[in-house]
Design an enzyme around this catalytic site. Structure first.
Site, PDB file in Angstrom:
ATOM      1  N   LYS A 161      10.967  -7.528  -3.790  1.00  0.00           N
ATOM      2  CA  LYS A 161      11.307  -6.591  -2.785  1.00  0.00           C
ATOM      3  C   LYS A 161      12.762  -5.899  -3.413  1.00  0.00           C
ATOM      4  O   LYS A 161      13.645  -6.634  -3.838  1.00  0.00           O
ATOM      5  CB  LYS A 161      11.745  -7.384  -1.710  1.00  0.00           C
ATOM      6  CG  LYS A 161      10.462  -7.748  -0.909  1.00  0.00           C
ATOM      7  CD  LYS A 161       9.589  -6.799  -0.570  1.00  0.00           C
ATOM      8  CE  LYS A 161       8.869  -7.306   0.687  1.00  0.00           C
ATOM      9  NZ  LYS A 161       8.042  -6.028   1.177  1.00  0.00           N
ATOM     10  N   LYS A 260      -4.223  -3.866   4.025  1.00  0.00           N
ATOM     11  CA  LYS A 260      -3.737  -4.793   4.798  1.00  0.00           C
ATOM     12  C   LYS A 260      -4.836  -4.698   6.062  1.00  0.00           C
ATOM     13  O   LYS A 260      -4.736  -3.910   6.987  1.00  0.00           O
ATOM     14  CB  LYS A 260      -2.372  -4.716   5.355  1.00  0.00           C
ATOM     15  CG  LYS A 260      -1.489  -4.922   4.298  1.00  0.00           C
ATOM     16  CD  LYS A 260       0.014  -4.998   4.794  1.00  0.00           C
ATOM     17  CE  LYS A 260       1.056  -5.513   3.502  1.00  0.00           C
ATOM     18  NZ  LYS A 260       2.319  -5.300   3.793  1.00  0.00           N
TER      19      LYS A 260
HETATM   20  O1  OSB Z   1       5.655  -4.665   2.560  1.00  0.00           O
HETATM   21  O2  OSB Z   1       4.418  -5.634   1.629  1.00  0.00           O
HETATM   22  C1  OSB Z   1       5.147  -5.691   2.461  1.00  0.00           C
HETATM   23  C2  OSB Z   1       5.677  -8.646   4.485  1.00  0.00           C
HETATM   24  C3  OSB Z   1       5.882  -8.162   5.785  1.00  0.00           C
HETATM   25  C4  OSB Z   1       6.132  -6.825   6.019  1.00  0.00           C
HETATM   26  C5  OSB Z   1       5.754  -5.900   4.777  1.00  0.00           C
HETATM   27  C6  OSB Z   1       5.541  -6.579   3.608  1.00  0.00           C
HETATM   28  C7  OSB Z   1       5.375  -7.731   3.600  1.00  0.00           C
HETATM   29  C8  OSB Z   1       5.294  -8.469   2.101  1.00  0.00           C
HETATM   30  C9  OSB Z   1       4.144  -9.557   2.022  1.00  0.00           C
HETATM   31  O3  OSB Z   1       5.822  -8.111   1.221  1.00  0.00           O
HETATM   32  C10 OSB Z   1       4.731 -10.875   1.832  1.00  0.00           C
HETATM   33  C11 OSB Z   1       3.460 -11.844   2.283  1.00  0.00           C
HETATM   34  O4  OSB Z   1       2.817 -11.937   3.399  1.00  0.00           O
HETATM   35  O5  OSB Z   1       3.175 -12.415   1.284  1.00  0.00           O
HETATM   36 MG    MG Z   2       4.799  -3.553   1.100  1.00  0.00          MG
END
Ligand code: OSB
Ligand code: MG
Length: 367
Positions: A161, A260
């Site tokens: 991130k 997703k």
């Molecule tokens: O942007 O992919 C994203 C988790 C919550 C909200 C947004 C995101 C995420 C993640 C995935 O990065 C994390 C996971 O569940 O392994």
């Molecule tokens: Mg993402």
């Protein structure tokens, strides 16, 4: 014949704070949906909206409201096949996260009634799925330590991130230690098209992809950016439905899509995106939502389909939770998760944990 639907509001603290460009998460709420038939078989789904609308417009409370006031009242005992849900749900515009939780519960129930593992219903062929993990830290040193731990578990893909302020610092530190790590960044829409210097430098780190660099609903701008980049763009936030995926592919806004299921409206939409993307040679991976074991089990089943060629956000239950609400918990071994041969989503409810995390329950008999 169907009997009832039960909604359980649950919450649990995350083991570590989850830092990203849009904010910090320390606690997770979810709605766990149980659909029961007259023979006492239960199907399970999970609503993966967050407590506030930082990532999608929907929240846990809007989902609860739409489920209770519209989606559940539109159902009846004689619903024969989960395919029929699409037509019923079409009477409610949007609210894909609420729809997904309910649709997933029906598919789990249906596959249990058919005495089949869920993934087999959709032609999933893999018996194990490659696992990826997310690094969501506020400190480069901690991020490097986490990568070391996850490497010991064999994870096949590392998603970091980043924001425009820390991306180069993180990625150059990681690349210094791990030249060939299968690495990608997730900007969560925090970059701007005029960050030319940032994109030029990121393009030199042979990243697998840059996830959602620009605004969540701007396909044209992503198309513009993709023309300037060597690194593939992957869209996440922008892919809210099958039609958005179709539009993104037509506009060449991305070379890779993150699916997703919990956001696009459930199995039917996820399958439509899968089939269309395969026809257009767009590789897919299965995105995570920091979810509990029920949603992860549905995601794992989705990731067994042929179009999912890139390791997704499929991490061990222990990545986020002290204890998960399912047993066995999802476990990554040598970078892979074995797909259960059991019927349905392939795991049982851990009632001790589920009861402990439950804050509110409501049951709706079906007429
Ligand atoms: O942007 O992919 C994203 C988790 C919550 C909200 C947004 C995101 C995420 C993640 C995935 O990065 C994390 C996971 O569940 O392994
Ligand atoms: Mg993402």
């Amino acid at each position: 014949m169907l009997k009832s639907i039960t909604l359980r509001m649950i919450s649990a603290p995350l083991k570590q704070p989850f830092y990203n460009a849009l904010g910090t998460l320390t606690e997770r709420e979810a709605i766990i949906i149980e659909v029961k038939d007259q023979n006492g078989i239960s199907g399970w789904g999970e609503v993966v909206a967050f407590s506030s609308p930082w990532y999608t417009e929907e929240t846990i409370k809007t989902c609860y409201y739409v489920l209770k006031e519209y989606l559940i009242p539109a159902l009846h005992q004689e619903l024969k096949h989960p395919h029929n849900l699409q037509k019923i749900f079409a009477t409610v515009r949007g609210h894909y996260m609420a729809k997904s939780g309910l649709e997933c519960a029906f598919w789990d129930l249906y596959s249990k009634q058919q005495k089949q593992p869920l993934y087999k219903l959709f032609g999933g062929s893999r018996e194990e799925v490659e696992a990826g993990v997310v690094i969501a830290s506020n400190d480069v040193k901690k991020a490097l330590q986490q990568i070391e731990v996850y490497q010991a578990e064999g994870y096949k893909r590392y998603k970091v991130k980043v924001s425009p302020h820390n991306a180069i610092e993180y990625i150059s530190a990681i690349r210094k230690e791990y030249e060939d790590l299968p690495l990608m960044v997730d900007a969560n829409s925090s970059f701007a098209l005029d960050n030319q210097e940032l994109f030029r430098r990121l393009d030199d780190f042979h990243l697998m992809m840059i996830e959602q660099p620009l605004e969540h609903d701007d396909l044209l701008l992503h198309s513009e950016l993709q023309k300037q980049l060597k690194t593939p763009i992957c869209l996440d936030e922008s892919i809210t439905s099958f039609n958005m995926a179709k539009n993104a592919i037509a506009l060449q806004s991305a070379k890779i899509l993150c699916v997703k299921m919990g956001r696009v409206g459930g199995w039917s939409q996820a399958l439509a995106i899968h089939n269309y993307s395969m026809q257009h040679d767009i590789p897919l991976w299965c995105g995570g939502m920091i979810e509990f074991g029920i949603s992860r089990a549905h995601n794992l089943a989705l990731a067994t389909l042929d179009g999912f060629t890139i390791p997704g956000d499929i991490s061990s239950s222990s990545r986020f939770w002290e204890e998960d609400i399912v047993e066995p918990e999802l476990t990554v071994v040598n970078g892979k998760v074995k797909v259960s041969a059991e019927i349905g989503i392939g795991c049982q409810i851990n009632w001790t944990v589920l009861n402990k995390l439950t804050n509110y329950i409501e049951t709706f008999p079906l007429k």
